[in-house]
Design a protein around this motif. Sequence first.
Motif, PDB file in Angstrom:
ATOM      1  N   ILE A  43      -3.992  -7.596 -12.500  1.00 40.29           N
ATOM      2  CA  ILE A  43      -4.109  -8.888 -13.182  1.00 40.29           C
ATOM      3  C   ILE A  43      -3.763 -10.057 -12.272  1.00 40.29           C
ATOM      4  O   ILE A  43      -4.467 -11.071 -12.242  1.00 40.29           O
ATOM      5  N   GLY A  44      -2.680  -9.931 -11.496  1.00 37.01           N
ATOM      6  CA  GLY A  44      -2.200 -11.091 -10.751  1.00 37.01           C
ATOM      7  C   GLY A  44      -2.132 -10.954  -9.256  1.00 37.01           C
ATOM      8  O   GLY A  44      -1.856 -11.934  -8.559  1.00 37.01           O
ATOM      9  N   GLY A  45      -2.375  -9.749  -8.737  1.00 34.53           N
ATOM     10  CA  GLY A  45      -2.191  -9.516  -7.318  1.00 34.53           C
ATOM     11  C   GLY A  45      -3.270 -10.093  -6.421  1.00 34.53           C
ATOM     12  O   GLY A  45      -4.372 -10.416  -6.867  1.00 34.53           O
ATOM     13  N   THR A  46      -2.943 -10.215  -5.135  1.00 36.93           N
ATOM     14  CA  THR A  46      -3.928 -10.647  -4.144  1.00 36.93           C
ATOM     15  C   THR A  46      -4.835  -9.474  -3.816  1.00 36.93           C
ATOM     16  O   THR A  46      -4.539  -8.316  -4.118  1.00 36.93           O
ATOM     17  N   GLU A  47      -5.940  -9.775  -3.154  1.00 34.02           N
ATOM     18  CA  GLU A  47      -6.861  -8.707  -2.754  1.00 34.02           C
ATOM     19  C   GLU A  47      -6.176  -7.732  -1.807  1.00 34.02           C
ATOM     20  O   GLU A  47      -6.374  -6.502  -1.906  1.00 34.02           O
ATOM     21  N   GLU A  48      -5.355  -8.253  -0.937  1.00 31.53           N
ATOM     22  CA  GLU A  48      -4.622  -7.392   0.005  1.00 31.53           C
ATOM     23  C   GLU A  48      -3.678  -6.449  -0.748  1.00 31.53           C
ATOM     24  O   GLU A  48      -3.575  -5.256  -0.421  1.00 31.53           O
ATOM     25  N   GLN A  49      -2.993  -6.955  -1.769  1.00 28.70           N
ATOM     26  CA  GLN A  49      -2.081  -6.121  -2.553  1.00 28.70           C
ATOM     27  C   GLN A  49      -2.842  -5.055  -3.336  1.00 28.70           C
ATOM     28  O   GLN A  49      -2.382  -3.913  -3.472  1.00 28.70           O
ATOM     29  N   LYS A  50      -3.991  -5.413  -3.827  1.00 28.62           N
ATOM     30  CA  LYS A  50      -4.802  -4.446  -4.562  1.00 28.62           C
ATOM     31  C   LYS A  50      -5.277  -3.324  -3.652  1.00 28.62           C
ATOM     32  O   LYS A  50      -5.256  -2.144  -4.040  1.00 28.62           O
ATOM     33  N   GLN A  51      -5.700  -3.679  -2.445  1.00 24.50           N
ATOM     34  CA  GLN A  51      -6.176  -2.671  -1.509  1.00 24.50           C
ATOM     35  C   GLN A  51      -5.036  -1.791  -0.998  1.00 24.50           C
ATOM     36  O   GLN A  51      -5.196  -0.579  -0.827  1.00 24.50           O
ATOM     37  N   LYS A  52      -3.884  -2.380  -0.794  1.00 26.63           N
ATOM     38  CA  LYS A  52      -2.755  -1.642  -0.226  1.00 26.63           C
ATOM     39  C   LYS A  52      -2.011  -0.802  -1.258  1.00 26.63           C
ATOM     40  O   LYS A  52      -1.713   0.378  -1.010  1.00 26.63           O
ATOM     41  N   SER A  53      -1.721  -1.387  -2.417  1.00 28.38           N
ATOM     42  CA  SER A  53      -0.868  -0.709  -3.400  1.00 28.38           C
ATOM     43  C   SER A  53      -1.620  -0.202  -4.624  1.00 28.38           C
ATOM     44  O   SER A  53      -1.418   0.940  -5.050  1.00 28.38           O
ATOM     45  N   LEU A  54      -2.491  -1.048  -5.184  1.00 27.07           N
ATOM     46  CA  LEU A  54      -3.166  -0.670  -6.419  1.00 27.07           C
ATOM     47  C   LEU A  54      -4.014   0.582  -6.240  1.00 27.07           C
ATOM     48  O   LEU A  54      -4.019   1.463  -7.108  1.00 27.07           O
TER      49      LEU A  54
END
Length: 377
Positions: free
Chosen positions: A94-105
């Motif tokens: 919902i709120g993460g950056t693209e980098e956070q989505k690729q790394k953690s999500l």
Amino acid sequence: MDLDKEVLSGAVEFIEKYIQPREKEIEVEGLFVKDIFKELGYHGFIAIPFPKEYGGLGLSFRLFVDVSRLIAKHSGTISGVIGAHLLSAFSILIGGTEEQKQKSLTKLIKGELIGSLALTEPNAGSDPSSIETEAKKEGDYYILNGTKAFTTNAGLSDIYVIMAKTDRERGARGMSAFIVESTDENFKIGRQESKMALPGLPNASLFLNDVKLYRDRVVGKEGTGFAIVMKTLDIGRVTTGVGALGLSERALEEAVKYSKKRIQFGKPISSFEMIQSYIADMATEIEASKLLVMNAAEKKDQNDPKFSLYASMAKYYASKVAVDVSRLAVQIFGGYGWIEDYIVARLYKEAKMYEIIEGTNEIQKLIISNYILKEVK
């Protein structure tokens, strides 16, 4: 629809292989929880409602909820671990950056990492805007200090989405979300809480004592934490509702089976009108509960602007029904229903949790009434 049936059939097979044979060890002794979660991820069940671009299956939230219902019938522990994990994953989606989505999500979706959402504190429960955990900015870093309470999956999780105040003067608008990893320095897990039920479901306090995080650990942008957590909690209320629904279905199933084989006055107690009345009440309440939960899940899929209303209705009613139905199940079992060796005793104790978590039922009624009062002119 054929794909949905295939997924549900696969879920039944998974439960029969991995959960049912170990149910007592999971629920009473807390064994196999992490192993089963990893298998759920490997088989793609966690990925059901997430976008394909991040490794999800791109299927409906309703389907995920239906799979969760089947799991909850046999394990409140596994259902609870999945629900808490989902909150962390959706927070980043919902709120993460693209980098956070690729790394953690992507890893959360595959079940390679386990996640938690940490909002509640010793002095902040129903009022999340009153949290005291603070994140002070120092150059490119944030220093986090505070305590979180009753964090589900604590000690099991690799990633914690933690809410902290970055600007106290702005109230709720001064709240931000942070990704904290279990290995971060000065981040500690407290002792596991001794609960009245679900001993295998991890639940503990988190202690942050000068936890230093680089600015890329802020989920999305500073100051968006409250908006992220409110949207995420709506999803959590549906998963809480379906956990309660699965428990209710199991309680009814066990009560009906018992009533057919328990002989009194020369015949099964299922032939007595009072028992039949109980069963009718239980079945009707469960059906209404299921309709509310599945409707809320569909509203999520449709991006309905009133999803929050339907989520609260589902959580409120399904949890209330779980307490009512499990109580009647114990009554049908009579003295045996009070004995720990019988599953209905365990279900009765577990049911109460659903009226408390993800916002108490009193809070849900406030949300519901506020919507209605605004709508009716």
